[in-house]
Design an enzyme around this catalytic site. Structure first.
Site, PDB file in Angstrom:
ATOM      1  N   GLY A  31      -7.158   6.196   1.689  1.00 17.05           N
ATOM      2  CA  GLY A  31      -8.065   6.520   0.597  1.00 17.05           C
ATOM      3  C   GLY A  31      -7.369   7.148  -0.592  1.00 17.05           C
ATOM      4  N   GLY A  36      -2.045   0.403  -6.359  1.00 15.36           N
ATOM      5  CA  GLY A  36      -1.212  -0.094  -5.255  1.00 15.36           C
ATOM      6  C   GLY A  36      -2.089  -0.555  -4.109  1.00 15.36           C
ATOM      7  N   HIS A  37      -3.016   0.318  -3.691  1.00 19.93           N
ATOM      8  CA  HIS A  37      -3.960  -0.075  -2.633  1.00 19.93           C
ATOM      9  C   HIS A  37      -4.759  -1.308  -3.062  1.00 19.93           C
ATOM     10  CE1 HIS A  37      -3.881   4.478  -1.905  1.00 19.93           C
ATOM     11  NE2 HIS A  37      -3.466   3.989  -0.756  1.00 19.93           N
ATOM     12  N   GLY A 147       1.976  -2.238   1.997  1.00 19.00           N
ATOM     13  CA  GLY A 147       2.780  -2.154   0.781  1.00 19.00           C
ATOM     14  C   GLY A 147       4.249  -1.905   1.099  1.00 19.00           C
ATOM     15  N   GLN A 148       5.113  -2.481   0.280  1.00 16.07           N
ATOM     16  CA  GLN A 148       6.553  -2.212   0.401  1.00 16.07           C
ATOM     17  C   GLN A 148       6.867  -0.754   0.058  1.00 16.07           C
ATOM     18  OE1 GLN A 148       9.296  -4.604  -2.134  1.00 16.07           O
ATOM     19  NE2 GLN A 148      10.427  -2.665  -2.197  1.00 16.07           N
ATOM     20  N   GLN A 153       7.639   1.906   7.185  1.00 19.53           N
ATOM     21  CA  GLN A 153       6.380   1.639   7.896  1.00 19.53           C
ATOM     22  C   GLN A 153       6.196   0.131   8.105  1.00 19.53           C
ATOM     23  OE1 GLN A 153       2.496   3.698   7.068  1.00 19.53           O
ATOM     24  NE2 GLN A 153       2.109   1.836   5.928  1.00 19.53           N
ATOM     25  N   SER A 186      -1.109   8.261  -3.573  1.00 21.44           N
ATOM     26  CA  SER A 186      -2.210   9.232  -3.582  1.00 21.44           C
ATOM     27  C   SER A 186      -1.662  10.643  -3.776  1.00 21.44           C
ATOM     28  CB  SER A 186      -2.978   9.167  -2.256  1.00 21.44           C
ATOM     29  OG  SER A 186      -3.406   7.837  -2.017  1.00 21.44           O
TER      30      SER A 186
HETATM   31  P1  AMP Z   1      -1.732   5.005   2.225  1.00 22.87           P
HETATM   32  O1  AMP Z   1      -3.136   5.148   1.774  1.00 22.87           O
HETATM   33  O2  AMP Z   1      -0.752   5.819   1.450  1.00 22.87           O
HETATM   34  O3  AMP Z   1      -1.568   5.111   3.725  1.00 22.87           O
HETATM   35  O4  AMP Z   1      -1.333   3.496   1.887  1.00 22.87           O
HETATM   36  C1  AMP Z   1      -2.067   2.411   2.377  1.00 22.87           C
HETATM   37  C2  AMP Z   1      -1.324   1.133   2.100  1.00 22.87           C
HETATM   38  O5  AMP Z   1      -1.155   0.982   0.692  1.00 22.87           O
HETATM   39  C3  AMP Z   1       0.082   1.113   2.726  1.00 22.87           C
HETATM   40  O6  AMP Z   1       0.352  -0.179   3.249  1.00 22.87           O
HETATM   41  C4  AMP Z   1       0.969   1.421   1.551  1.00 22.87           C
HETATM   42  O7  AMP Z   1       2.282   0.910   1.671  1.00 22.87           O
HETATM   43  C5  AMP Z   1       0.214   0.734   0.415  1.00 22.87           C
HETATM   44  N1  AMP Z   1       0.605   1.339  -0.857  1.00 22.87           N
HETATM   45  C6  AMP Z   1       0.600   2.651  -1.183  1.00 22.87           C
HETATM   46  N2  AMP Z   1       1.094   2.833  -2.420  1.00 22.87           N
HETATM   47  C7  AMP Z   1       1.431   1.611  -2.888  1.00 22.87           C
HETATM   48  C8  AMP Z   1       2.012   1.133  -4.116  1.00 22.87           C
HETATM   49  N3  AMP Z   1       2.341   1.954  -5.106  1.00 22.87           N
HETATM   50  N4  AMP Z   1       2.203  -0.187  -4.252  1.00 22.87           N
HETATM   51  C9  AMP Z   1       1.884  -1.056  -3.251  1.00 22.87           C
HETATM   52  N5  AMP Z   1       1.335  -0.672  -2.072  1.00 22.87           N
HETATM   53  C10 AMP Z   1       1.124   0.647  -1.900  1.00 22.87           C
END
Ligand code: AMP
Length: 282
Positions: A31, A36-37, A147-148, A153, A186
């Site tokens: 969340g 990116g998300h 996401g990369q 991960q 986030s």
């Molecule tokens: P998180 O909410 O931080 O657990 O991220 C959820 C998903 O979004 C994960 O697969 C992250 O790698 C991806 N993600 C987070 N930030 C970015 C970003 N800046 N660009 C691309 N994917 C992202």
């Protein structure tokens, strides 16, 4: 957009869609959604019939003393953004339904999880793999979007999918960045205005390191030294790690003679930021 809050609801929804012959995409998140998300959600919407987004701040991937309680939560704006994009289902479990009092089973990966982020967060990937496997079992997606940005991960999850023969295709999408290069996260919400400026140092150091490689530098040690110098010149920055690793094994490279990942984690004040650049090499 269907909102599911219980195990029964998400199973009924996703298994119903699958049984009706539709393809499912899953984008797992914690969340406080940003572009990116949303890039993952857009890709799932383009690729599959039904897109499920999960929002769950997973306690199992935070160690005591980390930012579980402070982690940004913004459900109102998250669900509006998902609704606007056209996501079909938002899964919003709570810790007590994911980890009821008798909960005892965790996924531990022997390799890949003790280096990079795993060195300073030794229980982190156990929590990530456990929740991702649970989400895969509940949603049974054909494709899952990551996401990369969280490079390690993605490698660790790919290995779990292979080792446990999980019937899901992983899609890993490029890092979405702010205009000045900072990788969207986030956790960027924690940064003060001054820290936000300082936070540029990580992506800038990685970018400059990438340019060094393109200009012929082949020594990981020299690249790490250059990144270290750049980041240490920023007073609020403290390096957790900077590394040049093999894209699949995540082992430190002795020499860059093929694909490589330049990866780093840096504290800006109290906020830990990660970023990386994938180099194709030659
Ligand atoms: P998180 O909410 O931080 O657990 O991220 C959820 C998903 O979004 C994960 O697969 C992250 O790698 C991806 N993600 C987070 N930030 C970015 C970003 N800046 N660009 C691309 N994917 C992202």
């Amino acid at each position: 957009m269907k909102v599911c809050r219980t195990i029964e609801e998400i199973i009924a929804f996703s298994h119903g869609e699958r049984d009706a012959g539709r393809t499912l995409g899953l984008a797992p998140t914690m969340g406080a959604l940003h572009d990116g998300h949303l890039s993952l959600v857009r890709k799932s919407l383009a690729d599959t019939d039904v897109t499920v987004v999960s929002i769950f701040v997973n306690p199992a991937q935070f160690a005591p003393g980390e930012d579980l309680a402070a982690y940004p939560r913004d459900l109102g704006s998250d669900s509006r953004a998902l609704e606007d994009l056209g996501a079909h289902c938002l899964f919003l479990p709570t810790p007590d339904i994911m980890y009821p009092p008798s909960y005892a089973t965790y996924v531990v990966q022997e390799e890949l999880t003790s280096v990079l982020c795993g060195a300073s967060r030794p229980t982190h990937f156990r929590g990530v793999l456990t929740v991702v496997l649970k989400l895969f079992n509940l949603v049974r997606p054909h494709r899952a979007y990551f996401g990369q940005k969280d490079y390690q991960q993605s490698v660790v999850i790919r290995r779990m999918v292979r080792d446990l023969n999980l019937p899901v295709d992983l899609v890993v999408l490029p890092i979405v960045r702010e205009e000045d290069g900072l990788a969207m996260s986030s956790r960027n919400r924690y940064l003060s205005a001054e820290e936000r400026k300082d936070a540029r140092c990580l992506s800038a150091a990685l970018r400059e390191a990438g340019a060094l490689v393109r200009n012929g530098e082949r020594s990981p040690a020299a690249i790490v030294r250059a990144m270290t110098r750049a980041i240490e010149s920023v007073p609020s920055a403290r390096i957790d790690y900077l590394a040049v690793v093999h894209p699949d094994t995540l082992r430190d490279l002795d020499e860059i003679d093929g694909p490589a990942v330049l990866a780093g984690a840096v504290y800006i004040g109290a906020t830990r930021l990660i970023d990386n650049v994938v180099i194709q090499g030659d």
